[in-house]
Write an enzyme that holds these catalytic residues in place. Structure first.
Site, mmCIF file in Angstrom:
data_model
loop_
_atom_site.group_PDB
_atom_site.id
_atom_site.type_symbol
_atom_site.label_atom_id
_atom_site.label_comp_id
_atom_site.label_asym_id
_atom_site.label_seq_id
_atom_site.Cartn_x
_atom_site.Cartn_y
_atom_site.Cartn_z
ATOM 1 N N LEU A 53 34.147 47.562 18.650
ATOM 2 C CA LEU A 53 34.398 46.519 19.647
ATOM 3 C C LEU A 53 35.402 45.487 19.154
ATOM 4 C CD1 LEU A 53 30.634 45.833 20.568
ATOM 5 C CD2 LEU A 53 32.132 47.650 21.418
ATOM 6 N N TYR A 103 49.841 43.164 24.461
ATOM 7 C CA TYR A 103 48.413 43.456 24.372
ATOM 8 C C TYR A 103 48.124 44.882 24.842
ATOM 9 C CZ TYR A 103 43.387 43.166 25.360
ATOM 10 O OH TYR A 103 42.028 43.395 25.405
ATOM 11 N N LYS A 107 46.610 48.162 22.753
ATOM 12 C CA LYS A 107 45.390 48.855 23.181
ATOM 13 C C LYS A 107 45.671 50.334 23.417
ATOM 14 C CE LYS A 107 41.924 45.971 23.270
ATOM 15 N NZ LYS A 107 40.721 46.223 22.440
ATOM 16 N N ASN A 132 37.902 43.008 33.619
ATOM 17 C CA ASN A 132 37.622 41.636 33.198
ATOM 18 C C ASN A 132 36.117 41.447 33.064
ATOM 19 O OD1 ASN A 132 40.418 40.232 33.546
ATOM 20 N ND2 ASN A 132 40.141 41.450 35.394
ATOM 21 N N PRO A 281 -6.256 10.860 47.114
ATOM 22 C CA PRO A 281 -7.644 11.126 47.544
ATOM 23 C C PRO A 281 -7.944 10.520 48.919
ATOM 24 C CG PRO A 281 -7.593 10.494 45.233
ATOM 25 C CD PRO A 281 -6.213 10.281 45.755
ATOM 26 N N GLY A 282 -8.583 11.335 49.760
ATOM 27 C CA GLY A 282 -8.999 10.888 51.087
ATOM 28 C C GLY A 282 -7.917 10.954 52.148
#
Length: 369
Positions: A53, A103, A107, A132, A281-282
């Site tokens: 890689l 590049y 490659k 990509n 409460p209530g």
């Protein structure tokens, strides 16, 4: 199996090694630019599979393209040949290999070198021309425009778009890793002499920016991305991985009064709205009914009583609820309903409605149970 991974600390390498460990592969030789160079021979002698890689994609000098993408590949293959190691070799190339730029040329040279090595040594090789890539652990201004957009948008940094109509081909890192593991298990996805990741996504640059911006805005409008769209789901996960560490949380607007509070959590146009209701409460809340709107109540703390009455009937239906035994109560249309906190502490109820609240059409009518 002893696996050699070059470029081990890079974007793809980190994701691949993490998943290899998840799959039970424990003997992994990690080689990176900072590794002692003498270890390359040791690893090349012992390994049984190679994930190559390592590479260069943004050097300071264009000469580094050929040095990193061709020269190091040559060194690696020479070490394998020296030790007569016929381990399969997987190499990451790029769709740029089809283009006449420094590049791409480097490659392409690496690909041809590997194909020649395969013929010479009768070794299996897997050459992937990757699109990509994007996903967690990628680097902004280095790996992919997705990483740059996510990083900048999460930090309110301006992004630059020269051509909004330019179409990108994207490939998600988890799909890449899944395919690489298939190759490790001798089941790669082949396309003639090359191998490929079968799942890719096409999107225009302007649309990509729009989607990522919507993720940031979702904290304000409480929306949920369209996660049934595979690309949006992957982009959203990637965006969250780029949040600054002091920005993981965000506040919600609590509507408070002497009865407690009501807070919207999530809103969607297709799947409704989720809210959190706190009653003292209530206190009794509700005493209304709906034509079409439906709800689900889930008391997660405290105790309460949910009461129903069909609007044309005198019969009252009651359900006792408690956070000690989680139970969902459906609220059908045509029934006036209420929920009362019968305990001595605040009662917390998670509420789902099948539609986001619309003040112009609330579909809510006051009527005592």
């Amino acid at each position: 199996m002893k696996i050699l991974v070059t470029g081990a600390k890079g974007f793809v390498g980190k994701n691949l090694i993490s998943e290899l460990h998840n799959k039970g592969y424990d003997e992994i030789f990690e080689y990176d630019i900072e590794t002692d160079k003498t270890m390359l021979e040791t690893y090349a002698k012992q390994c049984e599979f190679v994930f190559h890689l390592a590479g260069v994609n943004r050097p300071k000098d264009e000469k580094e393209f050929m040095q990193g993408n061709f020269g190091f590949t040559s060194e690696l293959l020479e070490q394998l040949k020296k030790h007569r190691n016929k381990s399969p070799v997987l190499i990451t190339s790029s769709i740029q290999a089809e283009k006449d730029n420094p590049y791409g040329i480097s490659k392409k040279a690496g690909e041809e070198l590997l194909f020649s090595y395969s013929k010479e040594t009768n070794t299996d090789v897997y050459v992937y021309r990757l699109a990509n890539l994007f996903g967690k652990w990628s680097k902004p201004n280095y790996n992919t425009v997705v990483a740059t957009f996510c990083h900048n948008i999460a930090r309110d940094i301006e992004i630059k778009i020269n051509d909004p109509e330019y179409e990108l081909t994207l490939c998600y890192i988890d799909d890449v890793v899944e395919e690489f593991i298939r190759a490790l298990e001798a089941e790669p996805t082949r396309n003639n002499e090359f191998c490929e990741v079968p799942i890719t996504h096409k999107i225009k640059l302007g649309k990509l920016a729009e989607i990522i911006k919507s993720f940031k805005e979702s904290r304000l409008n409480l929306s949920v991305p369209e996660l049934n769209d595979p690309l949006i789901k992957k982009l959203y996960s990637t965006y969250l991985s780029f949040l600054p560490t002091d920005s993981f949380s965000y506040s919600l607007k609590m509507n408070c009064d002497n009865r407690g509070s009501f807070t919207e959590f999530l809103r969607t146009q297709e799947k409704g709205q989720v809210s959190v209701n706190i009653s003292k409460p209530g206190i009794t809340k509700g005493n209304h009914w709906h034509h079409t709107k439906t709800e689900k109540f889930l008391v997660v703390k405290g105790t309460g009583l949910i009461r129903f009455r069909k609007i044309d009937s005198n019969e009252i239906i009651e359900y006792k609820v408690t956070g000690e035994k989680l139970e969902v109560v459906d609220i059908p249309p045509g029934y006036t309903h209420s929920i009362k906190n019968t305990g001595n502490e605040d009662m917390v109820t998670v509420m789902w409605a099948n539609e986001a609240f619309n003040p112009e059409k609330p579909d809510t009518y006051y009527l005592e149970v």
